[in-house]
Every structure is written in C-alpha cells, then in structure tokens.
Design a protein around this motif. Structure first.
Motif, short mmCIF file in Angstrom:
data_model
loop_
_atom_site.label_atom_id
_atom_site.label_comp_id
_atom_site.label_asym_id
_atom_site.label_seq_id
_atom_site.Cartn_x
_atom_site.Cartn_y
_atom_site.Cartn_z
N ASP A 5 0.83 -1.20 0.00
CA ASP A 5 0.00 0.00 0.00
C ASP A 5 0.86 1.25 0.00
N ALA A 6 1.96 1.21 0.78
CA ALA A 6 2.79 2.39 0.91
C ALA A 6 3.51 2.72 -0.38
N LEU A 7 3.77 1.71 -1.22
CA LEU A 7 4.58 1.93 -2.42
C LEU A 7 3.76 1.78 -3.71
N GLU A 8 2.46 1.93 -3.63
CA GLU A 8 1.59 1.79 -4.81
C GLU A 8 1.90 2.87 -5.85
N PRO A 9 1.89 2.63 -7.14
CA PRO A 9 1.61 1.30 -7.71
C PRO A 9 2.89 0.53 -7.92
N LEU A 10 2.88 -0.76 -7.50
CA LEU A 10 4.06 -1.60 -7.65
C LEU A 10 4.12 -2.22 -9.06
N GLU A 11 2.96 -2.40 -9.68
CA GLU A 11 2.95 -3.09 -10.96
C GLU A 11 3.73 -2.34 -12.03
N ASP A 12 3.77 -1.03 -11.95
CA ASP A 12 4.47 -0.24 -12.96
C ASP A 12 5.93 -0.66 -13.07
N LEU A 13 6.63 -0.82 -11.94
CA LEU A 13 8.04 -1.18 -11.96
C LEU A 13 8.23 -2.61 -12.44
N ASP A 14 7.32 -3.48 -12.06
CA ASP A 14 7.44 -4.86 -12.52
C ASP A 14 7.27 -4.94 -14.04
N LEU A 15 6.28 -4.19 -14.57
CA LEU A 15 6.08 -4.17 -16.02
C LEU A 15 7.27 -3.53 -16.73
N ALA A 16 7.78 -2.44 -16.12
CA ALA A 16 8.94 -1.76 -16.71
C ALA A 16 10.16 -2.67 -16.72
N ALA A 17 10.30 -3.48 -15.67
CA ALA A 17 11.44 -4.40 -15.61
C ALA A 17 11.31 -5.47 -16.69
N ARG A 83 13.76 -14.88 -11.13
CA ARG A 83 13.64 -15.12 -9.69
C ARG A 83 12.47 -14.37 -9.06
N GLY A 84 11.61 -13.74 -9.90
CA GLY A 84 10.41 -13.12 -9.34
C GLY A 84 10.33 -11.63 -9.58
N SER A 85 9.52 -10.97 -8.75
CA SER A 85 9.20 -9.55 -8.90
C SER A 85 10.42 -8.67 -8.65
N PHE A 86 10.61 -7.69 -9.54
CA PHE A 86 11.69 -6.74 -9.34
C PHE A 86 11.41 -5.84 -8.12
N THR A 87 10.15 -5.44 -7.98
CA THR A 87 9.81 -4.53 -6.88
C THR A 87 10.14 -5.14 -5.53
N ALA A 88 9.77 -6.40 -5.33
CA ALA A 88 10.06 -7.07 -4.06
C ALA A 88 11.57 -7.16 -3.83
N TYR A 89 12.30 -7.49 -4.88
CA TYR A 89 13.76 -7.60 -4.76
C TYR A 89 14.38 -6.23 -4.46
#
Length: 371
Positions: A5-17, A83-89
C-alpha cells in the motif's frame, strides 16, 4: 499499512522491468546501458519513499536518499527476471542498504554488530514487557523473554548508550560556564614521570646484582633497611651504605648526558684485601675492608691458602684492624679458620677488632674461641 500500500503502484516497476528485459535481449552494450539508466531514473521514486521511512532518526534526509539510490542501482544490476518480482527484490535490497548505513554511521561510537542488534532487541522487549506487566521490566524479565543471560542484557544496555553519546561540549548541569568535557578527568602527574621512569629502569640494569636487589626490596618490596639486612644476612649499616651509594650513582647518572661507569664510588675503604707475611713461626695476615656474604667465600679461600702455605708454622695472627664491618658470613669464616687451624695444630689469634665487629663477635658467643 502494508509495504504494498505504501509503495503503490508496484505493478508499474514490474512491467517496466519486464519491458527492459525484452528490450535488452540482443541489444548492443550502449543500448543496454541507456535502458538501464532510464529504468533507474524511473525507479527513483521507490528509493525516495523507502528512504523517507527512516527520516527523523538522526541522519540527514539527503544522505538517506543517496543510500537508497545506491541500493536501487545494486538491485537493478543484480536483478534476475527468473527469480520473481523486481519490486520485491528492490525493496529488500534498498532496505538492507539503509539498515547497513545506520549500523555503520548511525551510532556515535562504533560497537560490534552483535551488540547493535541485541540492543535493538532489548529495547523492543522492554517496550513489550512494559505494556504486558504494567511496570518497568527488570533485566531478568528481559533475559527470560529473549532467552539470553542477564549479563548480555546489561551489556546491550551499555552498548545502547553509544548510539547517541552526549557531546563533551554540552553545557554541564549545575556548573555555570563549564562544559561536560571540563569535568572529565584531570591532569595525570604520572605522565611527566614517564621519561624519568624509563631512564631509571635502564640505569638500574647497569648496577651490580646486589645493589639492584637492595633497591628492589626497598622501593618495590617496601622493606625497611633492617628487614633487608636480615634477609641478606648483613648489617643494617651495610645496607644503608650500599643503598646510599646506589642512589648517589643514580642521581649522577640521571643528571649527566652519559652515565658514569659504576666503580663502587666511595667504596675504596671498604673493599676486601688480604695481605699475608711469614715471620719465623708466625703467619701474619692483615685483612682490610668489609666482610659480608658477597666476599666471605674469597676471604676463607685466601686464609686457608695462607694457613696451608705456612707449612710447619705453629701460630697465625689474624689482624682485623682494617675491618669496619663483619656479618654472619664473616663469623662463619672465623669459625671455619678455627677448625682448620685446630686440625693443623696451629694456634690462631684474632686481634684488632673494631667496636662494631667486637659487638658482632660477642653477640655470636665466639669471643673466647677466636680471641
């Protein structure tokens, strides 16, 4: 509020990655570097938001953002799409850099990482126990909750004080015009004596063993001159003379650029000397100097040699006029000479006893034996 919630939107960085990964496939090095720079710039808001979570903890916000950006660059360089989501990493990597920064730079005094972490755990446990117990928890309560020893809890509390130590330039409470640093410590007079102590130590090593031992017993063993005399088997007068001689030499050596040689200053009148002459049937032996345990063995050898070289002579006259001091070792020499003379049927007579020597001989009960 969750990290998502604090870092929304997270999907943008994952799509960009993902888009960057596809664009880099088969691209040349210059294109890959450009895509990397663009992606880092696109992800800077993420680093900024993570850095803001740590504001108000004693570190400038600009420094925290710089550290977060460094973590972001590391995340971009090391990210593996498989190895998964860029945002989480990226969140894990940037947060780790920020925590590392606080460990290395946030503490006013550096302490081991183990104690830093333990200090934080103790602080959290104290807060939780205060709410649970409705009182201030003891060190034993915290140790039981964390499963550690009480000594470790106290060590962590002491280490916690190093996080933000008080400035020595702060105003001292109750002292007008004084800073905290003005109240810490005092001039150490021993510092001015360091050079002298080192010099004296080297000079003492130049003294004979007997003088070194007397100095050690007197100034390190705190023995009186009488106690030293009893320990060494000599008279208190002799100890006083040896001590004064050694101290005089040390003073002279301390005041001179090069130490004078040790020659036993003021000792010429007390050095042992034996002179023997043979007159008719009489062995005349004149002894001068002090007789103590250091030279008693040599005196006994000289006297026995004189008695042996006398052959058939029947009398020996031992003149001690020049002997100002005689200790227990000297008495032993006189007894040994009496026995040796008796075996050889030689009459021995000791003459010229000075007052102190006379007193020692009388106290030993040998006056009639050697007179």
């Amino acid at each position: 509020m969750s990290i998502t919630d604090a870092l929304e939107p997270l999907e943008d960085l994952d799509l960009a990655a993902d888009a960057r990964t596809r664009a880099c496939a088969g691209a040349d090095i210059h294109t890959r570097e450009r895509l990397r720079a663009e992606f880092v710039e696109q992800a800077l808001p993420l680093a900024r938001r993570l850095a803001r979570r740590y504001r108000g903890r004693g570190e400038p916000m600009e420094d925290l953002e710089q550290v977060a950006r460094l973590g972001l660059v590391k995340a971009v360089n090391r990210y593996d799409p498989e190895r998964g989501s860029f945002t989480a990493y990226a969140i894990v990597t940037i947060t780790g850099e920020l925590k590392r920064h606080f460990r290395n730079h946030g503490w006013g005094i550096h302490v081991p990482r183990r104690l830093q972490d333990l200090s934080l755990e103790v602080g959290r446990a104290r807060g939780a126990l205060t709410a649970t117990l409705s009182r201030r928890p003891t060190d034993e309560d915290i140790a039981e909750r964390l499963g550690i020893d009480v000594a470790e809890v106290r060590e962590a509390e002491m280490s916690g004080a190093a996080y933000a130590p008080e400035s020595l330039n702060a105003q001292a409470d109750g002292y007008d015009g004084l800073e905290v640093g003005d109240l810490v410590g005092a001039p150490d007079p021993g510092l001015d004596l360091v050079d002298d102590r080192v010099t004296v130590e080297r000079l003492i090593c130049r003294l004979p063993e007997r003088e070194r031992r007397i100095l050690g017993l007197r100034f390190y063993g705190n023995l009186s001159q009488a106690d030293i005399a009893e320990k060494l088997g000599v008279s208190q007068m002799h100890v006083s003379r040896l001590l004064a001689r050694a101290l005089t030499w040390l003073r002279q050596a301390m005041l001179s650029d090069s130490p004078p040689p040790w020659t036993g200053a003021d000792d010429t009148g007390h050095r042992l000397a034996v002179a023997t002459t043979y007159q008719g049937e009489v062995i005349e032996t004149l002894v001068t100097g002090e007789i103590d345990q250091d030279n008693a063995g040599r005196l006994r050898d000289d006297l026995l040699a004189a008695l042996r070289d006398g052959g058939r002579m029947r009398r020996m006259r031992l003149d001690l006029t020049g002997v100002p001091l005689l200790d227990a070792a000297g008495i032993g020499v006189l007894v040994a000479m009496h026995e040796a003379a008796r075996v050889r049927n030689v009459e021995i007579r000791v003459v010229g006893l000075q007052p102190y020597v006379e007193k020692v001989v009388a106290a030993s009960g040998l006056r009639d034996l050697i007179g």
